[in-house]
Design an enzyme around this catalytic site. Structure first.
Site, PDB file in Angstrom:
ATOM      1  N   HIS A 193      -4.019 -10.071  -3.828  1.00  0.00           N
ATOM      2  CA  HIS A 193      -5.186  -9.811  -2.991  1.00  0.00           C
ATOM      3  C   HIS A 193      -6.388  -9.327  -3.796  1.00  0.00           C
ATOM      4  O   HIS A 193      -7.302  -8.706  -3.263  1.00  0.00           O
ATOM      5  CB  HIS A 193      -4.827  -8.805  -1.878  1.00  0.00           C
TER       6      HIS A 193
ATOM      7  N   ASN B 255      10.949   1.203   2.297  1.00  0.00           N
ATOM      8  CA  ASN B 255       9.762   1.491   3.103  1.00  0.00           C
ATOM      9  C   ASN B 255      10.105   2.578   4.112  1.00  0.00           C
ATOM     10  O   ASN B 255      11.201   2.597   4.656  1.00  0.00           O
ATOM     11  CB  ASN B 255       9.316   0.209   3.843  1.00  0.00           C
TER      12      ASN B 255
ATOM     13  N   ARG C  85      -1.727   0.291   7.930  1.00  0.00           N
ATOM     14  CA  ARG C  85      -1.186   0.248   9.286  1.00  0.00           C
ATOM     15  C   ARG C  85      -0.474   1.520   9.733  1.00  0.00           C
ATOM     16  O   ARG C  85      -0.077   1.621  10.884  1.00  0.00           O
ATOM     17  CB  ARG C  85      -0.260  -0.977   9.430  1.00  0.00           C
TER      18      ARG C  85
ATOM     19  N   ALA D  71       0.802  -1.219   0.000  1.00  0.00           N
ATOM     20  CA  ALA D  71       0.000   0.000   0.000  1.00  0.00           C
ATOM     21  C   ALA D  71       0.840   1.277   0.000  1.00  0.00           C
ATOM     22  O   ALA D  71       0.381   2.327  -0.463  1.00  0.00           O
ATOM     23  CB  ALA D  71      -0.944  -0.005   1.196  1.00  0.00           C
TER      24      ALA D  71
ATOM     25  N   SER E  17       5.583  -2.042   1.849  1.00  0.00           N
ATOM     26  CA  SER E  17       4.779  -3.019   2.591  1.00  0.00           C
ATOM     27  C   SER E  17       5.384  -3.237   3.966  1.00  0.00           C
ATOM     28  O   SER E  17       6.604  -3.316   4.111  1.00  0.00           O
ATOM     29  CB  SER E  17       4.723  -4.353   1.845  1.00  0.00           C
TER      30      SER E  17
HETATM   31  P1  OAD Z   1       0.667  -1.601   5.342  1.00  0.00           P
HETATM   32  O1  OAD Z   1      -0.223  -0.450   5.637  1.00  0.00           O
HETATM   33  O2  OAD Z   1       0.740  -2.687   6.333  1.00  0.00           O
HETATM   34  O3  OAD Z   1       2.145  -1.096   5.106  1.00  0.00           O
HETATM   35  C1  OAD Z   1       2.418  -0.011   4.237  1.00  0.00           C
HETATM   36  C2  OAD Z   1       3.799   0.486   4.543  1.00  0.00           C
HETATM   37  O4  OAD Z   1       4.125   1.501   3.613  1.00  0.00           O
HETATM   38  C3  OAD Z   1       3.937   1.098   5.943  1.00  0.00           C
HETATM   39  O5  OAD Z   1       4.986   0.441   6.629  1.00  0.00           O
HETATM   40  C4  OAD Z   1       4.289   2.580   5.669  1.00  0.00           C
HETATM   41  O6  OAD Z   1       5.286   3.062   6.549  1.00  0.00           O
HETATM   42  C5  OAD Z   1       4.824   2.530   4.267  1.00  0.00           C
HETATM   43  N1  OAD Z   1       4.595   3.760   3.470  1.00  0.00           N
HETATM   44  C6  OAD Z   1       3.445   4.431   3.283  1.00  0.00           C
HETATM   45  N2  OAD Z   1       3.602   5.455   2.427  1.00  0.00           N
HETATM   46  C7  OAD Z   1       4.916   5.445   2.073  1.00  0.00           C
HETATM   47  C8  OAD Z   1       5.725   6.270   1.220  1.00  0.00           C
HETATM   48  N3  OAD Z   1       5.211   7.290   0.527  1.00  0.00           N
HETATM   49  N4  OAD Z   1       7.046   5.962   1.122  1.00  0.00           N
HETATM   50  C9  OAD Z   1       7.571   4.926   1.815  1.00  0.00           C
HETATM   51  N5  OAD Z   1       6.855   4.114   2.614  1.00  0.00           N
HETATM   52  C10 OAD Z   1       5.546   4.360   2.744  1.00  0.00           C
HETATM   53  O7  OAD Z   1       0.237  -2.138   3.889  1.00  0.00           O
HETATM   54  P2  OAD Z   1       0.593  -3.547   3.184  1.00  0.00           P
HETATM   55  O8  OAD Z   1       1.893  -4.069   3.676  1.00  0.00           O
HETATM   56  O9  OAD Z   1       0.402  -3.363   1.748  1.00  0.00           O
HETATM   57  O10 OAD Z   1      -4.582  -7.195   2.688  1.00  0.00           O
HETATM   58  O11 OAD Z   1      -0.558  -4.442   3.765  1.00  0.00           O
HETATM   59  C11 OAD Z   1      -0.596  -5.796   3.418  1.00  0.00           C
HETATM   60  C12 OAD Z   1      -2.015  -6.287   3.380  1.00  0.00           C
HETATM   61  O12 OAD Z   1      -2.671  -5.985   4.623  1.00  0.00           O
HETATM   62  C13 OAD Z   1      -2.880  -5.596   2.364  1.00  0.00           C
HETATM   63  O13 OAD Z   1      -2.736  -6.122   1.065  1.00  0.00           O
HETATM   64  C14 OAD Z   1      -4.248  -5.818   2.895  1.00  0.00           C
HETATM   65  C15 OAD Z   1      -4.000  -5.512   4.343  1.00  0.00           C
HETATM   66  O14 OAD Z   1      -4.870  -6.080   5.231  1.00  0.00           O
HETATM   67  C16 OAD Z   1      -5.820  -7.638   2.798  1.00  0.00           C
HETATM   68  O15 OAD Z   1      -6.751  -6.877   3.011  1.00  0.00           O
HETATM   69  C17 OAD Z   1      -5.959  -9.120   2.652  1.00  0.00           C
END
Ligand code: OAD
Ligand code: ZN
Length: 246
Positions: free
Chosen positions: A119, A218, A34, A22, A193
């Protein structure tokens, strides 16, 4: 210095995999899960069993989805998406494996066949019983008229956004394809992520085990930083733009 190391690594990459979360889409106006203000800090996720068992939670799922419509509808690919599209065009990346459901890699000009959606995709809905596709406009019209989650127009089964919820089986073909790309890659770039959600987070682990070079980009530390050869805690758009000469 980190950008120089990344640029050098990308220059030698021949069959890389970009694995995105995300964080690559936050600059496009789509919140992550998160971070402070992220979706899971506002609402607890509705798991698959709850969606199936409770009509009120099905309606709640649609209410949340349509509340996001403005963000999804307006979102255009960001600097991170565009940098990865450049790497695809240059033949350095073999594919993009994404946890995202926003379709922004495809919108950045990467062929749909080169984007593996682990997903699912939130731009349409399917019936969980018969698989019939339903457009969101169809769902929305019925949801707004009745306040209830609509049932399948063919079989009456539950209609759900074509995304994977917690507790829902992972899609078989994308999982297999992601495994193949990971097994064959020389460099694995984990971008935006938190790497806490499995089985998706198993792919960077698998890549490392196979001897691929693992890079993590990240803003915040991730669960798997200690496995990586290069960890960059900075803004994805800044880093990828600088490292790919965008
Ligand atoms: P998370 O929200 O867990 O992690 C996103 C990460 O991106 C965080 O650690 C932020 O610090 C970082 N971040 C945000 N904006 C940024 C930027 N501009 N530059 C650098 N870093 C940045 O999202 P995911 O890991 O994608 O699944 O979440 C995994 C899964 O959990 C998703 O696919 C979803 C969710 O529940 C389901 O719904 C099944
Ligand atoms: Zn049906």
């Amino acid at each position: 210095a980190a950008t120089d190391a990344l640029r050098a690594l990308l220059a030698g990459m021949r069959r890389g995999v970009a694995f995105t979360g995300a964080g690559i889409s936050t600059e496009c106006g789509i919140p992550d899960f998160r971070s402070p203000g992220g979706l899971w800090t506002r609402n607890r996720p509705i798991d698959f069993q709850t969606f199936l068992a409770r009509r009120d939670m099905r309606a709640e799922a649609w209410r949340r989805r349509f509340a996001m419509e403005e963000a999804f509808g307006a979102a255009r690919p960001g600097r991170g998406h565009r940098a990865l599209a450049r790497l695809m065009r240059e033949g350095r990346l073999a594919g993009i494996v994404t946890q995202n459901i926003d379709g922004l890699h495809q919108a950045s000009g990467v062929a749909a066949a080169d984007v593996v959606e682990l997903h699912g995709n939130t731009t349409y809905a399917t019936c969980l019983d018969c698989g019939e596709r339903h457009e969101l406009d169809w769902v929305r019209a019925r949801f707004e008229a009745s306040g209830e989650a609509p049932d399948c127009r063919d079989c009456g089964g539950p209609v759900k956004s074509a995304t994977i919820s917690f507790g829902q089986p992972m899609p078989a073909a994308p999982m297999a394809r992601a495994g193949e790309l990971t097994a064959a890659c020389d460099v694995f770039l984990a971008i935006g992520s938190s790497l806490v959600v499995w089985p998706a987070a198993g792919f960077p682990v698998q890549a490392r085990r196979n001897g691929a070079r693992l890079v993590i980009i990240n803003r915040e530390p991730t669960e798997l930083d200690e496995l990586a050869e290069l960890v960059i805690h900075a803004d994805i758009g800044d880093v990828l733009e600088a490292a790919t000469g965008g």
